[in-house]
Scaffold this active site. Structure first.
Site, PDB file in Angstrom:
ATOM      1  N   CYS A 129      -4.980   3.239   5.317  1.00 57.78           N
ATOM      2  CA  CYS A 129      -3.662   2.684   5.627  1.00 57.78           C
ATOM      3  C   CYS A 129      -2.641   2.879   4.511  1.00 57.78           C
ATOM      4  O   CYS A 129      -1.596   3.510   4.714  1.00 57.78           O
ATOM      5  CB  CYS A 129      -3.808   1.194   5.932  1.00 57.78           C
ATOM      6  SG  CYS A 129      -4.910   0.829   7.316  1.00 57.78           S
TER       7      CYS A 129
ATOM      8  N   HIS B 153       1.659  -3.571   4.215  1.00 64.50           N
ATOM      9  CA  HIS B 153       0.461  -3.103   3.517  1.00 64.50           C
ATOM     10  C   HIS B 153       0.777  -2.150   2.366  1.00 64.50           C
ATOM     11  O   HIS B 153       0.050  -1.188   2.113  1.00 64.50           O
ATOM     12  CB  HIS B 153      -0.512  -2.435   4.492  1.00 64.50           C
ATOM     13  CG  HIS B 153      -1.937  -2.469   3.981  1.00 64.50           C
ATOM     14  ND1 HIS B 153      -2.970  -1.794   4.587  1.00 64.50           N
ATOM     15  CD2 HIS B 153      -2.490  -3.085   2.910  1.00 64.50           C
ATOM     16  CE1 HIS B 153      -4.091  -2.003   3.925  1.00 64.50           C
ATOM     17  NE2 HIS B 153      -3.829  -2.778   2.895  1.00 64.50           N
TER      18      HIS B 153
END
Length: 725
Positions: A87, A143
């Site tokens: 990610c 994130h």
């Protein structure tokens, strides 16, 4: 008088023409600014999480994604598009346009308790679009770090933000955990905590916020950039029951829930595109749909028929699902096989917005709008997937536990299991034949089982009892040459220059594979190929490489991957490399585990392998390793890795900060470092692996007798958490 009148008439005519020209020039000047705004399209970027190559309807009809299929069919489907395997690296490269070796994020994700985020000196995509006159908004998963307020999305160029800051959030409760007992609430509105949203499904909630932004913004006033970063289809596998029902015939429960989550994404995109048409955005808009990395097959995803999974550098981990839909495309309804990468969106969108991407220094992306819109050749010819110096395996070993000098040591549990079985056989012989001479052998086996000292491979080989006969002791070379091989041979390592086996041994035992032959120098072309899944015949002569042969330009034990033209090179440990078929069985690992193997898994580790070479254009599923056949290509790609590594910045992977505990912040994940303190972090904080002077002094400090123990557990915890993707 007549002459004067004529002169006045001529003068009036001239003045009238000048006035007319001035009158015509004025509207053109006034029209310049609206024309510039009209040429600035509204950009809607939809980013999904963990959606694999086989997790969309136009690749897999069992998944019901009619909206995504229609948008892709009417636009341009990107079938040679690459992302990063996890990610944080993908999102950082989208936002900055730089490879992760240039941001210090090349090792792993940013965990909630880590004091890390995007480098403060780098400009971001929303910042550049804001400079071009765009209104910038982000909804969904961030994130990219939040340990101080300067890391938040609203400080990185977004006018507004609504979503989660960590990597994995519950879809209903918005709870996020960073290990047992370290959990907190993670839903934020701008820079504050958005309490009171429990019970609302995140995909639906994020879509509602996106539609609200489209409704409140005036498309004729300013162009809009909306980043809708959906949490789906990342774990935990949660979706409303109504979406699960159409997939009730799927036997695998995880796959069933995963497919339902894909359907929620499809409905979210349908609602967003409907809002674009309703509020006047669509005719001047560009819709980009992309995943952030490959899927995790063991939690319902599928990358079939590609090799590997999320977190690996095989095609299944880095080849992404993507398409572009826009009325502004000049050539629509087609499939593009041009080489593209997620870093290309930064310069492409900045140029599309009327900005100058060259003002951002150090970009690794290319402007590929002409490639997407007009079908021209891609300016990108190579992709650096990554170079991770921290993911280097221990000296002389690989992930399989093999050493550079010989086969791996059998695991202790397997050794004990074999000894127990042999002990039972010996007991049966004693009871049946009543031969007392076997009692000492039984006692010896019992003594081997009860010992606590680890045994070396040579000791095990010497004490290993055979059930049928006792052959004469063999030399080490004979034992090594007669060891059977139950697996397809792998390419040889560049880290050792041990001599190969003599040709006579190769001919007498064609399936035999020794560690020395697997780790020899690979600069010489080989006559065999792994593509036929047969034994590798090895070199035609058993001589050592020439004394003047150049050394490999790259340390093959370092985890790295690069794509140059048709060729792809992987070194080190690229990760789990199986081809996992669609999971239609109710249990795991199930029967499919052996579908892609011609023989059963070997009882011992395969030879050391840290170099793979594939022609991705001809072999997109990475089934034919050509490293042994094309050492010239291997060297050329290794030289490119060495070239990129010269510009790499040190890895920034700091240890956890206990101050991040949500229990200290009313139960929510929020920034925990003050701005003044955060500014000084970069100067005195070099990450957990970069040893500073202060670290050496602390390690040698006699006043701290527990420092070594703390350091050991810190490294152990860091290694465990960094490998948990």
């Amino acid at each position: 008088m007549q002459a004067a009148a004529a002169a006045l008439a001529v003068l009036s005519v001239l003045l009238g023409l000048d006035g007319l020209q001035a009158h015509r020039a004025e509207p053109n000047q006034n029209h310049t600014e609206p024309k510039k705004k009209k040429n600035q399209p509204h950009i809607i970027f939809i980013l999904t999480d963990d959606q694999g190559f086989n997790d969309i309807g136009y690749h897999n009809p069992t998944l019901k994604t009619p909206t995504l299929d229609k948008l892709a069919a009417e636009g341009v489907t990107l079938e040679n598009y690459y992302v990063q395997p996890i990610c944080t690296p993908s999102r950082s490269q989208l936002i900055t346009g730089r490879y992760q070796i240039h941001t210090g994020l090349q090792h792993s994700i940013i965990r909630p308790s880590q004091p890390s985020c995007l480098p403060p000196h780098m400009d971001t995509l929303p910042e550049r679009l804001r400079q071009a006159g765009y209104a910038t908004h982000m909804v969904g998963k961030w994130h990219l770090g939040f340990y101080r307020k300067a890391c938040l999305p609203t400080r990185k160029g977004f006018d507004s933000f609504f979503g989660s800051l960590t990597g994995s959030v519950d879809y209903y409760s918005y709870g996020s955990c960073d290990g047992p007992g370290l959990c907190g609430y993670d839903l934020h509105d701008d820079e504050g905590v958005a309490w009171g949203q429990e019970g609302k499904y995140s995909t639906t909630l994020f879509t509602q916020r996106a539609r609200k932004i489209l409704e409140s913004h005036d498309p004729a006033d300013r162009p809009l950039f909306l980043l809708l970063s959906l949490q789906a289809v990342h774990t935990p596998l949660q979706s409303p029951k109504s979406y699960i029902y159409p997939y009730r015939d799927m036997a695998n429960v995880a796959r069933r829930k995963f497919a339902a989550m894909v359907s929620t994404v499809d409905e979210a995109v349908r609602n967003v595109t409907y809002a674009l048409r309703k509020h006047g955005y669509y005719r001047n808009s560009v819709i980009i749909y992309s995943t952030d990395n490959g899927a995790q097959p063991f939690t319902g995803g599928s990358n079939w028929p590609l090799r590997g999974r999320k977190g690996t550098y095989w095609e299944g981990g880095v080849r992404g699902v993507a398409f572009v839909h826009s009325p502004l495309l000049r050539r629509r309804r087609r499939v593009s096989k041009a080489l593209l990468h997620i870093t290309d969106w930064f310069p492409t969108l900045v140029a599309l917005a009327g900005g100058n991407a060259s003002e951002s220094r150090g970009l690794d992306g290319f402007d590929v709008w002409s490639t997407i819109s007009e079908g021209r050749e891609s300016p990108r010819q190579e992709i650096l997937h990554n170079i991770d110096p921290l993911h280097k395996p221990p000296a002389g070993t690989t992930k399989w536990g093999a050493t550079a000098s010989g086969p791996k040591k059998p695991k202790k549990k397997k050794i004990q299991k074999k000894k127990i079985q042999k002990k039972k056989i010996q007991k049966k012989k004693i009871q049946k034949k009543k031969i007392h001479k076997l009692k000492p052998k039984q006692k010896s086996a019992f003594r081997l089982k009860s010992t606590k000292k680890p045994q070396t491979f040579s000791q095990l080989k010497a004490t290993k009892p055979l059930p049928q006969s006792k052959p004469k002791p063999k030399t080490r070379a004979q034992a090594r040459n007669q060891r059977p091989s139950h697996h397809s041979p792998r390419p040889k390592s560049y880290s050792s220059g041990a001599p190969p086996r003599p040709p006579s041994q190769i001919q007498s035992r064609p399936r035999s594979k020794s560690r020395r032959n697997a780790s020899q120098n690979q600069d010489r072309p080989q006559s065999g190929s792994k593509a036929q899944l047969g034994p590798h015949p090895g070199p035609r002569n058993g001589s050592r490489p020439a004394a003047g042969s150049p050394p490999p330009p790259w340390d093959a034990s370092v985890q790295a991957a690069i794509r140059v033209g048709d060729w792809k090179l992987l070194t080190g440990d690229p990760g789990h490399g199986d081809w996992v078929p669609p999971q239609m069985l109710p249990t795991l690992p199930g029967r499919w585990w052996n579908l892609e193997r011609s023989v059963s898994p070997p009882p011992e580790a395969p030879p050391l392998q840290n170099v793979w070479l594939f022609n991705i254009t001809a072999d997109p599923c990475e089934r034919r390793d050509l490293a042994a056949q094309r050492p010239d290509v291997v060297r050329r790609l290794m030289a490119r890795l060495a070239h990129y590594n010269q510009s790499a910045v040190p890895v920034y992977f700091p240890p956890d900060d206990p101050r991040a505990d949500p229990a200290r912040h009313a139960g929510a994940w929020v920034p925990w470092v003050e701005e003044e303190e955060g500014e000084g972090e970069g100067g005195r904080y070099h990450g957990v692996y970069k040893k500073g002077r202060g670290g050496k002094k602390k390690r040698k400090n006699p006043r701290c007798p527990l420092c070594k123990l703390r350091s050991f557990f810190l490294k152990l915890n860091t290694g465990m958490m960094s490998n948990r993707i």
